[in-house]
Design a protein around this motif. Structure first.
Motif, PDB file in Angstrom:
ATOM      1  N   PRO A  67    -113.886  31.179  61.181  1.00 44.54           N
ATOM      2  CA  PRO A  67    -114.253  32.496  61.124  1.00 44.54           C
ATOM      3  C   PRO A  67    -113.336  33.214  60.603  1.00 44.54           C
ATOM      4  CG  PRO A  67    -114.552  31.476  63.226  1.00 44.54           C
ATOM      5  CD  PRO A  67    -113.614  29.884  62.719  1.00 44.54           C
ATOM      6  N   CYS A  68    -112.831  33.176  60.757  1.00 43.17           N
ATOM      7  CA  CYS A  68    -112.480  34.163  59.847  1.00 43.17           C
ATOM      8  C   CYS A  68    -112.103  34.016  58.680  1.00 43.17           C
ATOM      9  CB  CYS A  68    -110.141  34.249  60.013  1.00 43.17           C
ATOM     10  SG  CYS A  68    -109.312  32.804  59.700  1.00 43.17           S
ATOM     11  N   PHE A 118    -115.556  49.534  49.854  1.00 47.24           N
ATOM     12  CA  PHE A 118    -116.610  47.798  50.404  1.00 47.24           C
ATOM     13  C   PHE A 118    -117.282  48.612  51.363  1.00 47.24           C
ATOM     14  CE2 PHE A 118    -113.342  46.513  47.321  1.00 47.24           C
ATOM     15  CZ  PHE A 118    -114.154  46.393  45.972  1.00 47.24           C
ATOM     16  N   ASP A 119    -117.151  49.585  52.596  1.00 45.17           N
ATOM     17  CA  ASP A 119    -117.315  50.105  53.316  1.00 45.17           C
ATOM     18  C   ASP A 119    -116.553  48.955  54.502  1.00 45.17           C
ATOM     19  OD1 ASP A 119    -118.879  52.283  52.208  1.00 45.17           O
ATOM     20  OD2 ASP A 119    -120.779  50.465  51.961  1.00 45.17           O
ATOM     21  N   SER A 120    -115.484  48.692  54.776  1.00 43.97           N
ATOM     22  CA  SER A 120    -115.170  47.472  55.195  1.00 43.97           C
ATOM     23  C   SER A 120    -113.845  47.938  55.425  1.00 43.97           C
ATOM     24  CB  SER A 120    -115.532  45.968  55.104  1.00 43.97           C
ATOM     25  OG  SER A 120    -115.317  45.551  54.160  1.00 43.97           O
ATOM     26  N   THR A 121    -112.864  46.897  56.250  1.00 41.97           N
ATOM     27  CA  THR A 121    -111.533  46.683  55.583  1.00 41.97           C
ATOM     28  C   THR A 121    -111.213  45.470  55.108  1.00 41.97           C
ATOM     29  OG1 THR A 121    -109.972  45.662  57.037  1.00 41.97           O
ATOM     30  CG2 THR A 121    -111.445  44.825  58.270  1.00 41.97           C
ATOM     31  N   GLY A 122    -110.218  45.360  54.399  1.00 37.95           N
ATOM     32  CA  GLY A 122    -110.325  44.244  53.554  1.00 37.95           C
ATOM     33  C   GLY A 122    -109.019  42.929  53.981  1.00 37.95           C
ATOM     34  N   CYS A 123    -109.108  43.570  54.933  1.00 35.79           N
ATOM     35  CA  CYS A 123    -108.248  41.606  56.344  1.00 35.79           C
ATOM     36  C   CYS A 123    -108.693  41.689  57.723  1.00 35.79           C
ATOM     37  CB  CYS A 123    -106.853  42.404  56.509  1.00 35.79           C
ATOM     38  SG  CYS A 123    -105.534  42.045  57.972  1.00 35.79           S
ATOM     39  N   VAL A 124    -108.576  40.406  57.604  1.00 40.68           N
ATOM     40  CA  VAL A 124    -109.819  39.058  58.665  1.00 40.68           C
ATOM     41  C   VAL A 124    -108.347  38.796  59.162  1.00 40.68           C
ATOM     42  CG1 VAL A 124    -111.522  39.008  56.381  1.00 40.68           C
ATOM     43  CG2 VAL A 124    -109.423  37.455  57.187  1.00 40.68           C
ATOM     44  N   GLY A 125    -107.166  39.032  59.079  1.00 42.37           N
ATOM     45  CA  GLY A 125    -106.340  38.905  60.892  1.00 42.37           C
ATOM     46  C   GLY A 125    -106.444  36.938  60.227  1.00 42.37           C
ATOM     47  N   CYS A 126    -106.562  36.464  59.513  1.00 41.05           N
ATOM     48  CA  CYS A 126    -106.256  35.093  59.256  1.00 41.05           C
ATOM     49  C   CYS A 126    -104.141  34.934  59.527  1.00 41.05           C
ATOM     50  CB  CYS A 126    -105.890  34.591  57.937  1.00 41.05           C
ATOM     51  SG  CYS A 126    -105.191  35.340  56.218  1.00 41.05           S
TER      52      CYS A 126
END
Length: 385
Positions: free
Chosen positions: A134-135, A351-359
């Protein structure tokens, strides 16, 4: 208890979840390959779980798990035959959607003096990505926004992404460097997939609660040998995903990270991490969302033929910010600060979001074990937050 995303998937496809066994997984890989797709998934090679084209489901890492920490990764044998009980390896799906090196065009000086320029990006492969976490599904969505949206599209990426079929596997055994919960990108699969699997492994062998997230996914699922998803299996799958949410090895501090980093460019902690950082760029290579590239031209010895190639670049490279007279970011301190601040703060501006997904890949594969969650926590403490 319902599996996260189950209701949304049913609304999209009208299909209830089903259960696949090992034969169903075999049939799924075969069905995707029969459509002419290059099926890519995890497999064991060179002491790690890597992503590579699969000849069949037998290539999956059945019975293998992983042990990891900051700067450490090991394969371990499991007591069961689970295929997806490992954590993120050194690669992500960007290696296929946004390859490390790609030819852009050829230019040839013809005998009559004319110049012929030919685009080198031909027909792109049709991929089926099998075993996406999912990440990583979230990371693909972020790269879609960067490389296939906006004013500056990467046509090669857009074509490869357009034809990709995603089989997501929910996380039930997070690793010591995982922190997807604090980044809002796991461990459940809520969107961005054609099929979503939840692996349930026991002495009887692994089984997979499976739901479709798109009409294509529903079409493929109808062709596979399966059983109806009974309430007990649905509850067990949901419980396993919920338990993973409570067992993350790391977490980002529950703060406004965008504001924290923007307000602390001169924190003493940047000097501390610079003393340890090798500026090797491992973190940007393994990161599933880093997207920076550069181009280079090469010619043959005659000078009659030239090629332009696009390749990955890294903000840790001294020449990345080179202007006439020298680099803008000449020190390890400035380059690490640029990477971390862009990833967690100024990415929002673009981009209106973080660039990290926590993988957690940047933690695992850093040769000196620098931990992004530890660095952010230290900056927050220094700022009194």
């Amino acid at each position: 208890m319902r599996v996260p995303g189950e209701r949304e998937a049913m609304e999209r496809t009208g299909q209830e979840p089903v259960v696949l066994d090992r034969s169903g997984i075999d049939a799924l890989v075969a069905a995707l390959a029969a459509e002419g797709r290059t099926v890519v998934g995890p497999t064991v090679r060179d002491g790690a779980v890597v992503l590579a084209p699969l000849d069949g489901a037998a290539d999956l890492p059945w019975g293998w798990g992983t042990e990891l920490e900051a700067g450490r990764y090991r394969l371990v044998r499991r007591d069961d035959a689970a295929a997806f009980a490992h954590t993120a390896g050194p690669q992500s799906w960007k290696n296929f959607l946004h390859p490390q090196r790609e030819k852009v065009w050829d230019a040839t000086h013809e005998a009559d003096g004319s110049l012929t320029v030919t685009a080198a990006r031909g027909t792109q492969p049709s991929y089926a990505f099998f075993g996406v976490r999912p990440c990583d599904a979230r990371a693909i969505a972020l790269q879609d926004r960067v490389l296939a949206g906006g004013h500056f599209k990467d046509d090669g990426y857009a074509e490869r992404r357009r034809g990709a079929f995603l089989v997501v596997v929910e996380c039930t055994e997070p690793g010591a460097t995982c922190f997807c919960v604090s980044m809002g990108s796991g461990p459940a699969a809520d969107a961005g997939f054609d099929l979503a699997l939840t692996e349930l492994a026991d002495a009887a062998g692994p089984r997979y609660l499976t739901r479709a997230g798109s009409p294509d996914g529903a079409r493929i699922l109808d062709r596979l040998p399966h059983e109806k998803g009974d309430p007990a299996t649905v509850e067990r799958a949901g419980t396993a995903v919920d338990a993973a949410r409570d067992r993350m090895g790391r977490a980002m501090p529950p703060l406004d990270l965008r504001a924290l980093l923007a307000a602390n460019p001169d924190a003493d902690r940047w000097d501390d991490v610079a003393d340890r950082c090798l500026t090797c760029g491992n973190c940007t290579m393994v990161c599933p969302t880093c997207f920076c590239t550069t181009t280079e031209e090469v010619t043959d010895l005659t000078g009659d033929h030239a090629e332009r190639w696009q390749r990955w670049d890294s903000c840790f490279d001294l020449d990345f910010s080179y202007l006439h007279g020298g680099p803008v970011r000449a020190t390890p301190r400035s380059r690490y600060r640029q990477w971390l601040t862009h990833k967690l703060s100024t990415w929002h501006d673009q981009f209106d979001s973080t660039g990290c997904v926590g993988c957690g890949r940047c933690i695992t594969w850093c040769p000196v074990g620098i931990d992004i969650t530890e660095e952010v926590t230290a900056i927050a403490k220094e700022a009194g937050r």
